[in-house]
Design an enzyme around this catalytic site. Sequence first.
Site, short mmCIF file in Angstrom:
data_model
loop_
_atom_site.label_atom_id
_atom_site.label_comp_id
_atom_site.label_asym_id
_atom_site.label_seq_id
_atom_site.Cartn_x
_atom_site.Cartn_y
_atom_site.Cartn_z
N TYR A 56 42.47 -15.92 5.82
CA TYR A 56 43.61 -15.07 6.19
C TYR A 56 43.10 -13.68 6.50
O TYR A 56 42.27 -13.15 5.77
CB TYR A 56 44.62 -14.98 5.03
CG TYR A 56 45.94 -15.67 5.37
CD1 TYR A 56 46.67 -15.27 6.48
CD2 TYR A 56 46.42 -16.71 4.59
CE1 TYR A 56 47.86 -15.90 6.80
CE2 TYR A 56 47.61 -17.34 4.91
CZ TYR A 56 48.33 -16.93 6.02
OH TYR A 56 49.49 -17.56 6.36
N GLU A 58 45.34 -10.82 8.01
CA GLU A 58 46.38 -9.98 8.61
C GLU A 58 45.86 -8.55 8.75
O GLU A 58 45.25 -8.01 7.83
CB GLU A 58 47.65 -10.03 7.77
CG GLU A 58 48.36 -11.36 7.94
CD GLU A 58 49.58 -11.52 7.07
OE1 GLU A 58 50.05 -10.53 6.50
OE2 GLU A 58 50.06 -12.66 6.97
N ASP A 202 51.47 -10.77 34.14
CA ASP A 202 51.21 -12.00 33.38
C ASP A 202 50.25 -12.83 34.22
O ASP A 202 50.67 -13.50 35.17
CB ASP A 202 52.52 -12.74 33.12
CG ASP A 202 52.32 -13.97 32.26
OD1 ASP A 202 51.16 -14.45 32.18
OD2 ASP A 202 53.30 -14.46 31.68
N THR A 228 47.17 -16.02 28.80
CA THR A 228 46.67 -17.04 27.90
C THR A 228 45.18 -17.15 28.15
O THR A 228 44.64 -16.59 29.10
CB THR A 228 47.35 -18.41 28.17
OG1 THR A 228 47.23 -18.71 29.55
CG2 THR A 228 48.81 -18.38 27.77
N LYS A 231 43.62 -21.47 30.47
CA LYS A 231 43.87 -22.04 31.80
C LYS A 231 42.58 -21.85 32.63
O LYS A 231 41.57 -22.43 32.27
CB LYS A 231 45.10 -21.38 32.42
CG LYS A 231 46.39 -21.65 31.59
CD LYS A 231 47.63 -21.11 32.26
CE LYS A 231 48.90 -21.51 31.54
NZ LYS A 231 49.33 -20.56 30.51
N ARG A 237 43.24 -22.66 23.25
CA ARG A 237 44.66 -22.29 23.44
C ARG A 237 44.94 -21.03 22.63
O ARG A 237 44.94 -21.04 21.40
CB ARG A 237 45.56 -23.43 22.97
CG ARG A 237 45.32 -24.72 23.70
CD ARG A 237 46.44 -25.70 23.49
NE ARG A 237 47.53 -25.37 24.36
CZ ARG A 237 47.65 -25.80 25.61
NH1 ARG A 237 46.73 -26.58 26.13
NH2 ARG A 237 48.69 -25.47 26.34
N1 DSN Z 1 53.24 -24.00 30.55
C1 DSN Z 1 52.43 -23.16 31.40
C2 DSN Z 1 52.17 -23.78 32.73
O1 DSN Z 1 51.97 -24.98 32.77
O2 DSN Z 1 52.15 -23.10 33.74
C3 DSN Z 1 53.01 -21.80 31.54
O3 DSN Z 1 53.26 -21.28 30.31
#
Ligand code: DSN
Length: 422
Positions: A56, A58, A202, A228, A231, A237
Site C-alpha cells: 500500500y 497512498e 484525451d 491510458t 493501447k 492496463r
Molecule cells: N474502451 C476504449 C476503446 O475501446 O476505445 C475506450 O475507452
Amino acid sequence: MSASRHPALCATDPELASFVAAEEVLQAQTLRLIPSENYVSAAVLEASGTVLQNKYSEGYPGRRYYEGQQNIDRVEALAVERAKGLFGVDHANVQPYSGSPANLAVYLAFAKPGDTVMGMALPMGGHLTHGWGVSATGSWFRGVQYGVQAGTGLIDYDAVRDLALAERPKLIFCGGTALPRTIDFAAFASIAEEAGSILVADVAHIAGLIAGGAHPSPAGHVDVISTTTHKTLRGPRGAMLMCREEHAKAIDKAVFPGLQGGPHNQTTAGIAVALHEAAQPSFTAYAHAVVANAKALAAALLERGFDLVSGGTDNHLILIDLTGKDVPGKVAAKALDRAGIVVNYNTVPFDPRKPFDPSGVRIGTPSLTSRGLGVAHMPQVADWISRAVDAAAKGDEPALAAVRAEVADLMAAFPAPGLPLS
Ligand code: DSN
C-alpha cells in the site's frame, strides 16, 4: 498455459489456469484488430506481476501515508520521469487506475457539479467520459457535444468554436475512441483560449503514435493530457495524467486523495517498463509501421468496395460504414469473430441504428503490427474481411471457417510478443 510458465497457478488453481491458457491460444491464433488493444512485451507482463502488488502506498513519492516505501518510491519516480521525458511535459501522474478515472480526476480538479463541459459526442467518435449523458460526467455536469461534418466525417473546427463561444465550457475535451484522422491540437488550443476553457487532450488511442512521432503531440498546446497506457503505447492496463506545472497540484490532489486510494504499484512498474520501451528507436519504427499498415489496409478495403468514415485514415484506426453492404455492424463483427478476426461493432457518425446494434465496425493495426505484419500483408487482411462480411450476408459458415484456418496459418508465422511460442 504450460506448467513451466506458471507452475504455481497451474498447481493451485488449474480451473482458472485453463481459462488463461485458452486466452493465450485465442490471442495467438486470431487476427486482433480492435484498435484499442495490443500485445504487451514479456518484460511488461513480468513487471506487472511482481511483489509490488503487496504494498500500500497512498500518497506520492516522498509523501506517503504508509512506511516501507523505499522501493515503491523509486518505481513511481522512475515512471514519472520517463513519462515526462517521453511526452515532453512538466508533470506526470501515473496513478490513475484507467482512462475513465483519469478523466474523472480532471473534472474534480477543474470543475464543479453542474458546470458546462464540452466533448465530442460518443456516437460521433468521442468517449463516454467527455460529458456523454449516460456517464457520470454527463449527469453530474452539463455536457454539450460537438461532432463531425456529415459529408466528410471530419471535425468542423468553426462549428466547435461557435459552440465553445456560445457555451463557455469549463472544460473542453479533444480526442476520442473512433477518430481516424489527425487531431489539430493547435486549433483546439486557440478555441479553448478564446472560450476561457481548460483544454484536455484525451490521447488514449494515439499515445503510442505520439511517443513514436507518428502523430503530432498535444504537449505545449493543451492544459492536460489524459491517456491510458495499454493501447498504442503497449503498456499494462492503466492511465496517466500529464500537465503544465501550474496544474500539477490540482491534478495530483484530484487523483489522490480526491478520487483514488492506493496506487496499483505493480501496474506502475509495468508502465515504467512500457515507457522505457517506447523511448527506443524500435518503437518509433513501430509507431510509423502502425500508421503505414492502417493506410495500406484502408486502401485495400476501399478497393474492395468498403465505405470508410472520412474516406480513410491518418492513424491506427479505420471505421467501416457497412450501411451499403446490408450487413449490420454487429452481425459483421460476430461473423468476423467466427472467422478468427476480432473487431468491435461501432456507431458511425449520424448512425440511424442504435449503439448496441450499429452500422459500423471499428478496426485498427496496433496488434498486428506488434506481431510484425507489414503493408504487404494488408491486401490479404482486407480480403479476409471482405470474404467474412460477404459470408455473413449469406450465412455461409463454411466460408467463415475457411478464413479462420487461413488466419491461424498466417498468425502461426508471426508469434505475438509476451505469448508462449506454442
Ligand atoms: N474502451 C476504449 C476503446 O475501446 O476505445 C475506450 O475507452
